[in-house]
Design a protein around this motif. Structure first.
Motif, PDB file in Angstrom:
ATOM      1  N   ARG A 174       0.883  -1.324  -0.278  1.00  0.00           N
ATOM      2  CA  ARG A 174       0.101   0.004  -0.110  1.00  0.00           C
ATOM      3  C   ARG A 174       1.158   1.162  -0.037  1.00  0.00           C
ATOM      4  O   ARG A 174       2.097   1.674   0.550  1.00  0.00           O
ATOM      5  CB  ARG A 174      -1.044   0.030   1.457  1.00  0.00           C
ATOM      6  N   THR A 175       1.261   1.782  -0.745  1.00  0.00           N
ATOM      7  CA  THR A 175       1.502   2.801  -0.942  1.00  0.00           C
ATOM      8  C   THR A 175       0.628   4.633  -1.876  1.00  0.00           C
ATOM      9  O   THR A 175      -0.121   4.466  -1.707  1.00  0.00           O
ATOM     10  CB  THR A 175       2.431   2.793  -2.491  1.00  0.00           C
ATOM     11  N   TYR A 176       1.503   5.104  -0.285  1.00  0.00           N
ATOM     12  CA  TYR A 176       0.768   5.923  -0.344  1.00  0.00           C
ATOM     13  C   TYR A 176       1.467   7.729  -1.035  1.00  0.00           C
ATOM     14  O   TYR A 176       2.505   7.876  -1.029  1.00  0.00           O
ATOM     15  CB  TYR A 176       0.210   6.893   1.179  1.00  0.00           C
ATOM     16  N   GLU A 210       3.805  10.194  -6.357  1.00  0.00           N
ATOM     17  CA  GLU A 210       4.822   8.906  -8.069  1.00  0.00           C
ATOM     18  C   GLU A 210       6.191   9.504  -6.966  1.00  0.00           C
ATOM     19  O   GLU A 210       7.164   9.132  -7.014  1.00  0.00           O
ATOM     20  CB  GLU A 210       4.652   9.251  -9.218  1.00  0.00           C
ATOM     21  N   PRO A 270       7.075   8.790  -2.909  1.00  0.00           N
ATOM     22  CA  PRO A 270       6.217   7.474  -2.341  1.00  0.00           C
ATOM     23  C   PRO A 270       6.334   7.271  -0.710  1.00  0.00           C
ATOM     24  O   PRO A 270       7.347   7.270  -0.685  1.00  0.00           O
ATOM     25  CB  PRO A 270       5.925   6.668  -3.189  1.00  0.00           C
ATOM     26  N   ASN A 319       5.800   4.329   0.997  1.00  0.00           N
ATOM     27  CA  ASN A 319       5.295   2.503   1.174  1.00  0.00           C
ATOM     28  C   ASN A 319       4.655   2.318   2.321  1.00  0.00           C
ATOM     29  O   ASN A 319       5.807   1.429   3.761  1.00  0.00           O
ATOM     30  CB  ASN A 319       6.585   1.685   0.985  1.00  0.00           C
ATOM     31  N   CYS A 338      -6.412  -2.203   5.376  1.00  0.00           N
ATOM     32  CA  CYS A 338      -5.808  -3.495   4.302  1.00  0.00           C
ATOM     33  C   CYS A 338      -7.152  -4.228   4.317  1.00  0.00           C
ATOM     34  O   CYS A 338      -8.138  -5.164   3.409  1.00  0.00           O
ATOM     35  CB  CYS A 338      -5.305  -3.732   3.558  1.00  0.00           C
ATOM     36  N   THR A 388      -2.542  -1.471  -3.052  1.00  0.00           N
ATOM     37  CA  THR A 388      -1.869  -0.895  -4.356  1.00  0.00           C
ATOM     38  C   THR A 388      -1.790  -2.395  -5.409  1.00  0.00           C
ATOM     39  O   THR A 388      -1.727  -2.076  -5.788  1.00  0.00           O
ATOM     40  CB  THR A 388      -0.519   0.444  -3.998  1.00  0.00           C
TER      41      THR A 388
END
Ligand code: ADP
Length: 262
Positions: free
Chosen positions: A20-22, A25, A28, A30, A61, A69
């Motif tokens: 799950r990346t917030y 680009e 980011p 992780n 999640c 993600t």
């Protein structure tokens, strides 16, 4: 059935390669980094790790409150990837119970109505006696007509647990459920959760920062930097605290050796 398949079916929750990346680009974060882990039916797991290590993201999640993600999540035989919001809401209502640090009860409703709420939201009528039964189970049989504001913190959390149990969910998720309670009350709440798991055949996955709380779990999973770095089974509070210290030390050491290498 081979061993791998047998193990997979005994897991009521299974994350496979979940990331799950917030952020964008360019920078980011992780929050979870390729996590694969299973939670067996009828077990109580505590999730621990330093602040920012990804504990809440893992819980969200796993519970279908947040979308990975990458990777997949299997919950009670249902693959969550690909479900739309409506299907996820249905699944959360029917198969999952939540207990949070802030009890999240509705102040205007009585204790009994708070407990019955998940059923009403799902368009179901409580079976006769079921609300009484679950309130008895959490030791609040005599408080049915009270409002949350008339109860202590520990009692309010017991109402929240009764509300989580009323739908007979496969999994109960807790995010710091004892964080706002004193030590003795916290122990009561943990015993209650543990009882539901061991007597009701349910599964509990609880985020906590408290080694004493975690020592009530069958298994403690340690996260650091979005990865599962270790796990302990049936560990004492001292052993868990010791492991946590080393997680910190490991992080500090890494920073120190990086600094040293400059
Ligand atoms: P923990 O529960 O262990 O404290 P979290 O799962 O809350 O950790 O967060 C893991 C990482 O992801 C942290 O670096 C946090 O800042 C980041 N993060 C969590 N939620 C968001 C969000 N909504 N937007 C941006 N970054 C987030």
């Amino acid at each position: 059935m081979n061993t791998a398949t047998a193990n997979a079916t005994a897991d009521v929750v299974r994350l496979t390669g979940v990331s799950r990346t917030y952020g964008g680009e360019r920078n980011p974060v992780n929050a979870l980094d390729d996590v694969s882990i299973g939670f067996r039916t009828g077990t109580f797991t505590a999730v621990m790790g330093p602040s920012g290590s990804g504990k809440t993201t893992l819980l969200q999640c796993a519970a279908g409150l947040d979308r990975p993600t990458a990777g997949s999540v299997l919950l009670d035989g249902q693959e969550l990837t690909g479900l739309d919001e409506k299907q996820l809401t249905m699944l959360r209502r029917e198969r999952i119970g939540f207990v949070f640090q802030a009890f999240n009860l509705l102040p205007a409703l009585t204790v009994a109505d708070n407990v019955a709420l998940p059923l009403r939201l799902a368009g179901r009528k409580p079976e006769p006696g079921s609300v009484d039964q679950v309130l008895e189970r959490v030791g609040l049989g005599s408080r049915k007509t009270h409002r949350p504001g008339e109860l202590s913190g520990g009692q309010q959390q017991r109402v929240a647990i009764a509300r989580a149990l009323i739908t007979k969910p496969a999994v109960i998720f807790g995010d710091e459920p004892t964080g706002a309670l004193d030590t003795r009350t916290a122990l009561e709440i943990l015993r209650l959760l543990r009882e539901s798991v061991h007597q009701g055949g349910q599964t509990a996955i609880v985020v906590t920062h408290d080694p004493v709380a975690a020592s009530h779990a069958d298994r403690v999973v340690f996260l650091a930097d979005g990865k599962v770095v270790d796990e302990l089974y049936g560990a004492s509070a001292d052993a868990i605290a010791e492991r946590m210290t080393h997680l910190g030390a490991w992080g500090d050491q890494t920073v120190a050796s990086r600094e040293g290498a400059r």
